[in-house]
Design a protein around this motif. Structure first.
Motif, PDB file in Angstrom:
ATOM      1  N   PRO A  10      24.303 -59.678  55.124  1.00 39.27           N
ATOM      2  CA  PRO A  10      24.750 -58.377  54.616  1.00 39.27           C
ATOM      3  C   PRO A  10      25.983 -58.546  53.724  1.00 39.27           C
ATOM      4  N   ASP A  11      26.062 -57.730  52.697  1.00 39.86           N
ATOM      5  CA  ASP A  11      27.271 -57.693  51.879  1.00 39.86           C
ATOM      6  C   ASP A  11      28.225 -56.712  52.582  1.00 39.86           C
ATOM      7  N   ILE A  12      29.164 -57.260  53.344  1.00 41.07           N
ATOM      8  CA  ILE A  12      30.012 -56.416  54.199  1.00 41.07           C
ATOM      9  C   ILE A  12      30.798 -55.418  53.350  1.00 41.07           C
ATOM     10  N   ALA A  13      31.390 -55.947  52.277  1.00 40.06           N
ATOM     11  CA  ALA A  13      32.225 -55.085  51.431  1.00 40.06           C
ATOM     12  C   ALA A  13      31.402 -53.937  50.848  1.00 40.06           C
ATOM     13  N   PHE A  48      34.742 -50.427  45.335  1.00 40.43           N
ATOM     14  CA  PHE A  48      36.165 -50.692  45.582  1.00 40.43           C
ATOM     15  C   PHE A  48      37.016 -49.740  44.740  1.00 40.43           C
ATOM     16  N   LYS A  95      31.715 -56.214  40.066  1.00 39.90           N
ATOM     17  CA  LYS A  95      31.768 -56.330  41.535  1.00 39.90           C
ATOM     18  C   LYS A  95      32.458 -55.116  42.144  1.00 39.90           C
ATOM     19  N   ALA A 149      37.798 -61.005  44.023  1.00 36.25           N
ATOM     20  CA  ALA A 149      36.743 -61.694  43.278  1.00 36.25           C
ATOM     21  C   ALA A 149      37.296 -63.050  42.868  1.00 36.25           C
ATOM     22  N   LEU A 150      36.551 -64.069  43.222  1.00 40.04           N
ATOM     23  CA  LEU A 150      36.923 -65.420  42.817  1.00 40.04           C
ATOM     24  C   LEU A 150      35.879 -65.827  41.793  1.00 40.04           C
ATOM     25  N   GLU A 151      36.272 -65.877  40.533  1.00 42.74           N
ATOM     26  CA  GLU A 151      35.283 -66.083  39.475  1.00 42.74           C
ATOM     27  C   GLU A 151      35.601 -67.341  38.682  1.00 42.74           C
ATOM     28  N   LYS A 175      30.528 -52.572  44.682  1.00 46.75           N
ATOM     29  CA  LYS A 175      30.950 -52.467  46.081  1.00 46.75           C
ATOM     30  C   LYS A 175      31.784 -51.207  46.341  1.00 46.75           C
ATOM     31  N   THR A 233      39.729 -58.332  56.212  1.00 44.76           N
ATOM     32  CA  THR A 233      38.886 -59.472  56.582  1.00 44.76           C
ATOM     33  C   THR A 233      39.485 -60.710  55.930  1.00 44.76           C
ATOM     34  N   ASP A 256      27.196 -66.062  51.926  1.00 45.29           N
ATOM     35  CA  ASP A 256      26.198 -65.112  51.428  1.00 45.29           C
ATOM     36  C   ASP A 256      24.826 -65.298  52.066  1.00 45.29           C
ATOM     37  N   SER A 280      39.149 -59.662  52.141  1.00 45.13           N
ATOM     38  CA  SER A 280      39.552 -60.915  51.499  1.00 45.13           C
ATOM     39  C   SER A 280      38.775 -62.103  52.034  1.00 45.13           C
ATOM     40  N   ALA A 281      37.840 -61.860  52.959  1.00 39.83           N
ATOM     41  CA  ALA A 281      37.092 -62.979  53.526  1.00 39.83           C
ATOM     42  C   ALA A 281      36.175 -63.595  52.481  1.00 39.83           C
TER      43      ALA A 281
HETATM   44  N1  CTP Z   1      32.161 -59.855  50.448  1.00 40.90           N
HETATM   45  C1  CTP Z   1      31.780 -59.357  51.667  1.00 40.90           C
HETATM   46  N2  CTP Z   1      30.598 -59.705  52.233  1.00 40.90           N
HETATM   47  C2  CTP Z   1      29.771 -60.562  51.583  1.00 40.90           C
HETATM   48  C3  CTP Z   1      30.155 -61.096  50.338  1.00 40.90           C
HETATM   49  C4  CTP Z   1      31.364 -60.724  49.800  1.00 40.90           C
HETATM   50  O1  CTP Z   1      32.537 -58.572  52.266  1.00 40.90           O
HETATM   51  N3  CTP Z   1      28.617 -60.911  52.152  1.00 40.90           N
HETATM   52  C5  CTP Z   1      33.430 -59.394  49.831  1.00 40.90           C
HETATM   53  C6  CTP Z   1      34.514 -60.445  49.732  1.00 40.90           C
HETATM   54  O2  CTP Z   1      35.366 -60.394  50.850  1.00 40.90           O
HETATM   55  C7  CTP Z   1      35.236 -60.043  48.462  1.00 40.90           C
HETATM   56  C8  CTP Z   1      34.144 -59.408  47.600  1.00 40.90           C
HETATM   57  O3  CTP Z   1      33.127 -59.018  48.504  1.00 40.90           O
HETATM   58  O4  CTP Z   1      36.191 -59.042  48.689  1.00 40.90           O
HETATM   59  C9  CTP Z   1      33.584 -60.303  46.557  1.00 40.90           C
HETATM   60  O5  CTP Z   1      33.182 -61.534  47.126  1.00 40.90           O
HETATM   61  P1  CTP Z   1      32.495 -62.658  46.244  1.00 40.90           P
HETATM   62  O6  CTP Z   1      32.078 -63.788  47.109  1.00 40.90           O
HETATM   63  O7  CTP Z   1      33.357 -62.924  45.040  1.00 40.90           O
HETATM   64  O8  CTP Z   1      31.222 -61.842  45.712  1.00 40.90           O
HETATM   65  P2  CTP Z   1      29.709 -61.830  46.058  1.00 40.90           P
HETATM   66  O9  CTP Z   1      29.313 -60.415  46.283  1.00 40.90           O
HETATM   67  O10 CTP Z   1      29.375 -62.813  47.122  1.00 40.90           O
HETATM   68  O11 CTP Z   1      29.109 -62.262  44.657  1.00 40.90           O
HETATM   69  P3  CTP Z   1      28.864 -63.741  44.031  1.00 40.90           P
HETATM   70  O12 CTP Z   1      28.930 -64.714  45.147  1.00 40.90           O
HETATM   71  O13 CTP Z   1      27.520 -63.598  43.411  1.00 40.90           O
HETATM   72  O14 CTP Z   1      29.952 -63.904  42.987  1.00 40.90           O
END
Ligand code: CTP
Length: 403
Positions: free
Chosen positions: A308-311, A347, A341, A328-330, A345, A196, A282, A277-278
Motif C-alpha cells: 500500500p502507498d501509505i502516504a 500532500f 507526487k 521525495a527523494l528524486e 498523494k 513515519t 514499495d 518521512s519513511a
Molecule cells: N510513501 C509511503 N508509502 C509508500 C511509498 C511512499 O508512505 N508505500 C511516502 C514516503 O514516506 C514519502 C512519499 O511517500 O513521503 C514519497 O516516497 P517515494 O518513495 O519518493 O515515492 P513513491 O511513491 O514510492 O514513488 P517512486 O518510488 O516511484 O519514486
C-alpha cells in the motif's frame, strides 16, 4: 526574581498534590505571596493545614466560609494575582476549564482571572493520551494558558514520564523566566502529529528481507523538533538504530509496510497532521517462505506484490483541518516529479531532497531540501544538519497548523 509577585496556586485531586507543597515552599522562598486554592478532591491528597502553614495564609476552597458566612470573591482573586499556577492539574479540572463548569472556586477563579495561567498536568498515561485530554490541553493552550509538562516547559527538567507533573523547581524556573521576559511559549502545545520514519523490511524467509538504506535520522530529527515545540508526537519507526529521548514522543516500532500502514490508519485520524518521512518498501514478496531458503545452483526469482502507498492512503482520509506532508527523494526531473507526487498523494507540501547533492539523503547527518507547496511555491534551503533541516520544516509547518 519572584519578590512581591502575587501568585494563586491551584491544587487539584492528584497524587502529585504532595509536590504542590514543595512548589509552594519554593515560591515563598523566592519572595512570592502565595494564595492557595484547593479543590475538594485536592484536600484528599494534601491537608490545608500544611498548605496554610507554608503560605502563611488561610487556604481557600469553598465559595463561602461555613463558620462565619464570609464570601470569597473569585473576581477579586483573579484581579489580585500576577499569575495563576494550577499544579497539579487533573484531566477533570482541565475538562471543566474548557467547558466553563464553575462548580468550585478554583475553576471559577480561572474563568475570571486576567493574569497569565500556568498549568502543570498530572495524571496516568492512559488519561494523558486520551483524545479528550489532548483536546482540552490544546484548547487551553490556544486560549493562551501555558502548559508546563516534563520536557516542554521553557526550562524543562527533561525527566521523562508522560502525564507526570513537572518538577516544582522547573515550574518555578518557568515562572521566573516568564516574569523576566524570557518566556517563549511553545508553538505547538496541544497539537498532535504523526511521523513515519526509517525503512520498512519485507521478509523473504525467516532470515532475509527486502529493505533499504534509510537511517531514519531525518524523521527522528523532525519528531524531536516537534516535541520541543510542545507537540505530542506519534513516531512510527521502521527498523532503525536510533533512540528517542523526548517524553512527548510516543514511539511505535514496526518492521513491515503493512504494520506501518495499519498503525497509520489508526493514529492519523486523531492527529492535526502528519509528516511521512519513511522510506517505505514499495513491494513485498508474494509469499514469505517459512524456513530458511537453502543455497542451490539454480536461478531463483522472488515474485513481488505492490505494498500500500501509505502516504497516498492518508491523503484520501485527510480531514480539512489536517496537514499532510511527505518527502521525495528524486534523481531526475526532481521538481516535476516531486510536484506530481505531492498532488498524487494529496500532500499540502512536499520536501524534496536530491540524491545528486553531496551530503544529502540516506545515512548522512546533513540534508539539502527544497519545499514545494500546492501553489507551486518553491523554498530552497542550503545544506544543513538534519536537526536544522527539521527546524526549517517545522517553521514551515507551524503557520499551517495554527492558522
Ligand atoms: N510513501 C509511503 N508509502 C509508500 C511509498 C511512499 O508512505 N508505500 C511516502 C514516503 O514516506 C514519502 C512519499 O511517500 O513521503 C514519497 O516516497 P517515494 O518513495 O519518493 O515515492 P513513491 O511513491 O514510492 O514513488 P517512486 O518510488 O516511484 O519514486
Amino acid at each position: 526574581m519572584l519578590q512581591g509577585k502575587k501568585i494563586i496556586l491551584g491544587i487539584t485531586g492528584s497524587i502529585a498534590a504532595y509536590k504542590a507543597a514543595l512548589l509552594l515552599r519554593l515560591l515563598v522562598k523566592e519572595g512570592a505571596e502565595v494564595q492557595v486554592l484547593i479543590t475538594a478532591s485536592g484536600k484528599e491528597f494534601i491537608t490545608p493545614v500544611t498548605l496554610s502553614a507554608l503560605s502563611g495564609r488561610p487556604v481557600l476552597g469553598e465559595f463561602f466560609e461555613h463558620s462565619d458566612g464570609t464570601w470569597h470573591s473569585h473576581v477579586d482573586l483573579g484581579l489580585w494575582a500576577d499569575a495563576f499556577v494550577i499544579a497539579p492539574a487533573t484531566a477533570n479540572t482541565m475538562g471543566k476549564m474548557t467547558n466553563g463548569i464553575c462548580d468550585n472556586l478554583l475553576v471559577t477563579t480561572y474563568l475570571s482571572a486576567r493574569c497569565p495561567v500556568f498549568i502543570a498536568p498530572a495524571m496516568d498515561l492512559d488519561m494523558f493520551q486520551h483524545p479528550s485530554t489532548i483536546r482540552n490541553m490544546q484548547i487551553l493552550s490556544d486560549w493562551g494558558c501555558h502548559i508546563i509538562e516534563p520536557g516542554t516547559g521553557i526550562l524543562a527538567s527533561g525527566l521523562s514520564g508522560k502525564g507526570r507533573m513537572e518538577e516544582p523547581e522547573s515550574i518555578v524556573e518557568n515562572l521566573k523566566a516568564y516574569f523576566s521576559g524570557q518566556y517563549t511559549p511553545k508553538r505547538l502545545s496541544g497539537k498532535r502529529l504523526m511521523i513515519t520514519a526509517g525503512p520498512t523490511y519485507e521478509a523473504i524467509d525467516p532470515v532475509r528481507f527486502i529493505g533499504n538504506h534509510s537511517s531514519g535520522k531525518m524523521g527522528f530529527a523532525i519528531a524531536e523538533a516537534l516535541a520541543k515545540e510542545g507537540a505530542l508526537v506519534d513516531l512510527i519507526a521502521g527498523p532503525v538504530a536510533l533512540k528517542t529521548e523526548h517524553p512527548n514522543i510516543f514511539r511505535h516500532d514496526v518492521v513491515s509496510t503493512s504494520e506501518m500502514y495499519q498503525l497509520c490508519l489508526q493514529i492519523f485520524p486523531k492527529t492535526d497532521g502528519a509528516i511521512m518521512s519513511a522510506a517505505v518498501s514499495d513491494y513485498s514478496p508474494m509469499e514469505v517462505v517459512t524456513s530458511k531458503i537453502k543455497r542451490s545452483d539454480a536461478n531463483r526469482s522472488i515474485e513481488l506484490k505492490p505494498n500500500p502507498d501509505i502516504a497516498a492512503e492518508m491523503g484520501t482520509i485527510k480531514q480539512a483541518h489536517q496537514i499532510l506532508a511527505g518527502f521525495a527523494l528524486e534523481t531526475d526531473n526532481e521538481e516535476l516529479n516531486a510536484t506530481k507526487k505531492m498532488q498524487k498523494k494529496n500532500f499540502d507540501f512536499i520536501v524534496l531532497n536530491s540524491l545528486k547533492t553531496a551530503g544529502a539523503g540516506f545515512g548522512t547527518d546533513t540534508n539539502k531540501i527544497t519545499i514545494i507547496n500546492r501553489q507551486n511555491k518553491k523554498t530552497e534551503y542550503p545544506l544543513k544538519s538534519k536537526r536544522d533541516v527539521a527546524n526549517d520544516i517545522i517553521n514551515y509547518l507551524v503557520p499551517l497548523l495554527t492558522k
